[in-house]
Design a protein around this motif. Structure first.
Motif, mmCIF file in Angstrom:
data_model
loop_
_atom_site.group_PDB
_atom_site.id
_atom_site.type_symbol
_atom_site.label_atom_id
_atom_site.label_comp_id
_atom_site.label_asym_id
_atom_site.label_seq_id
_atom_site.Cartn_x
_atom_site.Cartn_y
_atom_site.Cartn_z
ATOM 1 N N ARG A 110 0.833 -1.218 0.000
ATOM 2 C CA ARG A 110 0.000 0.000 0.000
ATOM 3 C C ARG A 110 0.861 1.258 0.000
ATOM 4 N NH1 ARG A 110 -3.798 -2.829 3.992
ATOM 5 N NH2 ARG A 110 -5.501 -3.493 2.639
ATOM 6 N N LEU A 111 1.936 1.258 0.777
ATOM 7 C CA LEU A 111 2.836 2.413 0.779
ATOM 8 C C LEU A 111 3.491 2.594 -0.584
ATOM 9 C CD1 LEU A 111 4.613 2.037 4.247
ATOM 10 C CD2 LEU A 111 3.110 3.910 3.541
ATOM 11 N N LEU A 112 3.935 1.505 -1.201
ATOM 12 C CA LEU A 112 4.584 1.583 -2.507
ATOM 13 C C LEU A 112 3.631 2.103 -3.588
ATOM 14 C CD1 LEU A 112 6.642 -1.743 -2.473
ATOM 15 C CD2 LEU A 112 7.503 0.586 -2.101
ATOM 16 N N ALA A 113 2.341 1.850 -3.407
ATOM 17 C CA ALA A 113 1.334 2.253 -4.394
ATOM 18 C C ALA A 113 0.748 3.634 -4.128
ATOM 19 C CB ALA A 113 0.206 1.217 -4.423
ATOM 20 N N ASP A 114 1.198 4.300 -3.068
ATOM 21 C CA ASP A 114 0.546 5.530 -2.621
ATOM 22 C C ASP A 114 1.078 6.804 -3.285
ATOM 23 O OD1 ASP A 114 -1.184 7.183 -1.197
ATOM 24 O OD2 ASP A 114 0.198 7.363 0.491
ATOM 25 N N GLY A 140 3.644 4.955 -8.223
ATOM 26 C CA GLY A 140 3.366 3.651 -7.631
ATOM 27 C C GLY A 140 2.039 3.058 -8.066
ATOM 28 N N GLN A 141 1.041 3.900 -8.241
ATOM 29 C CA GLN A 141 -0.272 3.404 -8.670
ATOM 30 C C GLN A 141 -0.199 2.726 -10.025
ATOM 31 O OE1 GLN A 141 -2.994 6.691 -8.513
ATOM 32 N NE2 GLN A 141 -2.877 6.838 -6.287
ATOM 33 N N GLY A 142 0.750 3.148 -10.855
ATOM 34 C CA GLY A 142 0.886 2.566 -12.181
ATOM 35 C C GLY A 142 1.679 1.285 -12.230
ATOM 36 N N ARG A 143 2.348 0.932 -11.129
ATOM 37 C CA ARG A 143 3.184 -0.270 -11.191
ATOM 38 C C ARG A 143 2.974 -1.254 -10.051
ATOM 39 N NH1 ARG A 143 8.858 2.958 -10.441
ATOM 40 N NH2 ARG A 143 8.620 3.432 -8.251
ATOM 41 N N GLU A 144 2.196 -0.897 -9.046
ATOM 42 C CA GLU A 144 1.937 -1.801 -7.927
ATOM 43 C C GLU A 144 0.494 -2.296 -7.975
ATOM 44 O OE1 GLU A 144 4.596 -2.655 -6.496
ATOM 45 O OE2 GLU A 144 5.865 -0.928 -6.904
ATOM 46 N N PHE A 145 0.256 -3.448 -7.349
ATOM 47 C CA PHE A 145 -1.068 -4.061 -7.339
ATOM 48 C C PHE A 145 -1.465 -4.379 -5.908
ATOM 49 C CE2 PHE A 145 0.955 -5.122 -11.354
ATOM 50 C CZ PHE A 145 0.032 -4.636 -12.261
ATOM 51 N N VAL A 146 -2.399 -3.613 -5.378
ATOM 52 C CA VAL A 146 -2.908 -3.854 -4.027
ATOM 53 C C VAL A 146 -4.130 -4.750 -4.173
ATOM 54 C CG1 VAL A 146 -3.781 -2.811 -1.905
ATOM 55 C CG2 VAL A 146 -2.080 -1.590 -3.291
#
Length: 152
Positions: free
Chosen positions: A18-22, A26-32
């Motif tokens: 969640r921190l990595l995607a925040d 990060g939203q473009g490369r992480e999957f929560v």
């Protein structure tokens, strides 16, 4: 804000993701996702098993994850066999930004590298993260090299 730093546990993984995607990058490369994507679990297991890798979380007094970073200890032949500490994936929760946590976390990471015998500490930051770059420069990091990446 009272905080401490500790080695990440597998149970921290969703909070780290969640921190990595925040942010926009990060939203473009992480999957929560729930359940957690197996690729994150595989990566965590590899990091956890490698003595030259250290995934660390910053936690508040209730042990809630409010920051993360990864340290890699890299042996090298150049500079007479100098070890390097590589700091990556630094994130601080929005509610903790501006509290001094980021500075304390980076200084802790630098001291951990020093204790492991590293003579250089390095990090990278996306060029679009101008606030982050200014932050690192205030902590004594210099843009001494040009970094390049190639996606595979």
């Amino acid at each position: 804000m009272t905080h401490s730093f500790r080695k990440a546990r597998e149970t921290d993984l969703i909070d780290i993701i969640r921190l990595l995607a925040d942010d926009d990058i990060g939203q473009g490369r992480e999957f929560v996702t729930d359940p957690i994507d197996q690729r994150y679990q595989t990566a965590f297991a590899a990091i956890d098993a490698d003595e030259n890798q250290l995934l660390v979380v910053a936690v508040d007094q209730k042990d809630h994850v409010i920051g993360c970073l990864q340290l890699s200890f890299i042996p090298g032949l150049s500079r007479t066999g100098t070890w390097r500490g590589q700091i990556e994936s630094v994130r601080i929760a929005r509610e903790a930004r501006g509290s001094g946590l980021g500075t304390a976390f980076i200084e802790w990471a630098v001291e951990t590298c020093r204790a492991r015998g590293c003579k250089i500490v390095q990090l990278t930051s996306d060029k679009s993260r101008t606030d982050s770059i200014r932050f690192y420069e205030k902590l004594g990091f210099t843009a001494s090299h040009e970094g390049l990446k190639r996606s595979l």
